[in-house]
Design an enzyme around this catalytic site. Structure first.
Site, PDB file in Angstrom:
ATOM      1  N   LYS A  48      -0.791  -8.894   0.771  1.00 54.07           N
ATOM      2  CA  LYS A  48       0.209  -8.076   1.458  1.00 54.07           C
ATOM      3  C   LYS A  48       1.591  -8.615   1.124  1.00 54.07           C
ATOM      4  O   LYS A  48       1.947  -9.737   1.492  1.00 54.07           O
ATOM      5  CB  LYS A  48      -0.026  -8.110   2.965  1.00 54.07           C
ATOM      6  CG  LYS A  48       0.948  -7.228   3.759  1.00 54.07           C
ATOM      7  CD  LYS A  48       0.624  -7.279   5.238  1.00 54.07           C
ATOM      8  CE  LYS A  48       1.582  -6.405   6.048  1.00 54.07           C
ATOM      9  NZ  LYS A  48       1.271  -6.451   7.503  1.00 54.07           N
ATOM     10  N   LYS A  90      -1.562  -4.310  -0.565  1.00 58.32           N
ATOM     11  CA  LYS A  90      -0.581  -3.484   0.138  1.00 58.32           C
ATOM     12  C   LYS A  90       0.818  -3.943  -0.244  1.00 58.32           C
ATOM     13  O   LYS A  90       1.080  -5.148  -0.211  1.00 58.32           O
ATOM     14  CB  LYS A  90      -0.792  -3.623   1.654  1.00 58.32           C
ATOM     15  CG  LYS A  90       0.154  -2.807   2.516  1.00 58.32           C
ATOM     16  CD  LYS A  90      -0.108  -3.060   4.005  1.00 58.32           C
ATOM     17  CE  LYS A  90       0.857  -2.243   4.864  1.00 58.32           C
ATOM     18  NZ  LYS A  90       0.671  -2.494   6.302  1.00 58.32           N
TER      19      LYS A  90
END
Length: 328
Positions: A195, A248
């Protein structure tokens, strides 16, 4: 000069031929649809920065989940806004909070719908950071205890998958240990392993009221300049017991999706995040792009990069478009 006898255009002549040789395709069972639950009853308020997405009270979240399941989308991911915030984010594991209530209600109403619980503290802490503070930094190890409480509460309410998004070191191992110790070993972990500290999250922070009150999250989320580090994060989470590995955001990090796909043999997810969604919606509203074509092309490139699972706000539109195409 003699022309090359191998002409790739031969296999592009008609849609029937193109479909026969197509290397990648989108299917509805690729998708997870995120929803945002809030306190109250009969609440359905559009999120200004995310047209077509809503803050939903639990009763309306159940209705949306039922609609999603009927469309053929197999899963929802539940995010929430609490009734109260404090220094440690205790409302994140409060069984009376909207997320826990929504998970229970959705599982009761649509038992075959897969429910993913977002496990983090940023929406629930006064600071807007993803854990317990020590000065102006998030204190990693005490935060693990709280993250595990959140995951356990969601699993006890019926979540099939818990998805830690906090980027604390060691969180997957702590969650796995806690779930197993509470007879919840069948609950899967989808780790936000990779992330990045990204500018593409802006509209989500509006939707989840989770913007940090000071500083930013670069001290625990990944530096966008790094790719080798992503493999280190993946290896750590795999070793700790992650069942699914997520990257992400999606579109600006397709190279990372491909590297992860080549690196592991477990399912790979990617999150088509709020900023990606909002940009498409804004341009489409101006008439500058063909929304359907852009969305389908963008999602297909995530599959081509190696994603097995796509978390996307576009999922209901995709279901509608696929149904229209099938009816022609």
């Amino acid at each position: 000069m003699k022309l090359n006898t191998l002409r790739p255009r031969r296999l592009r002549r008609t849609e029937a031929i193109r479909s026969m040789v197509r290397e990648n395709s989108l299917e509805l069972n690729d998708f997870v649809y995120p929803i945002f639950v809030v306190p109250g009853t009969n609440v359905k308020e559009e999120i200004p920065s995310m047209p077509g997405q809503y803050h939903l009270s639990v009763d309306n979240a159940v209705k949306v989940a039922e609609e999603i399941y009927k469309m053929g989308i197999p899963a929802v991911e539940v995010f929430g806004l609490p009734e109260y915030k404090d220094d440690i984010g205790s409302s994140a594991w409060d069984m009376k909070s909207p997320v826990q209530r929504a998970i229970r209600a959705i599982k009761e109403a649509v038992p075959d719908l897969v429910i993913v619980g977002d496990v983090c503290l940023c929406q629930y802490t006064k600071s807007g950071h993803c854990g317990v503070l020590k000065g102006h930094e998030v204190d990693n190890d005490p935060t693990l205890e709280l993250i595990a409480k959140v995951a356990l509460s969601q699993a006890e309410c019926g979540a099939d998958i818990v998805a830690p998004s906090d980027m604390m070191d060691g969180r997957v191992a702590k969650i796995r240990e806690t779930l197993d110790a509470n007879d919840l070993s069948n609950v899967s972990i989808m780790s936000y392993a990779v992330k990045y500290a990204s500018g593409y999250y802006g509209p989500f922070r509006d939707a989840a009221d989770s913007a940090p009150q000071f500083g930013d999250r670069r001290g625990y989320q990944m530096d966008p300049a790094n790719s080798r580090e992503a493999m280190k994060e993946v290896d750590l989470d795999m070793a700790e017991g992650a069942d699914i590995i997520m990257v992400k955001p999606a579109l600006a990090y397709l190279d990372i999706v491909r590297q992860v796909r080549n690196h592991i043999n477990r399912p790979v997810a990617t999150y088509n995040v709020s900023g990606e969604y909002a940009m498409v919606k804004a341009a489409a509203a101006k008439g500058w792009i063909d929304e359907k074509r852009i969305v389908m092309e963008s999602l297909l490139c995530m599959k081509r990069a190696g994603a097995d699972i796509i978390i996307s706000y576009h999922a209901p539109d995709v279901a509608k478009w696929m149904k229209e195409e099938a009816g022609k």
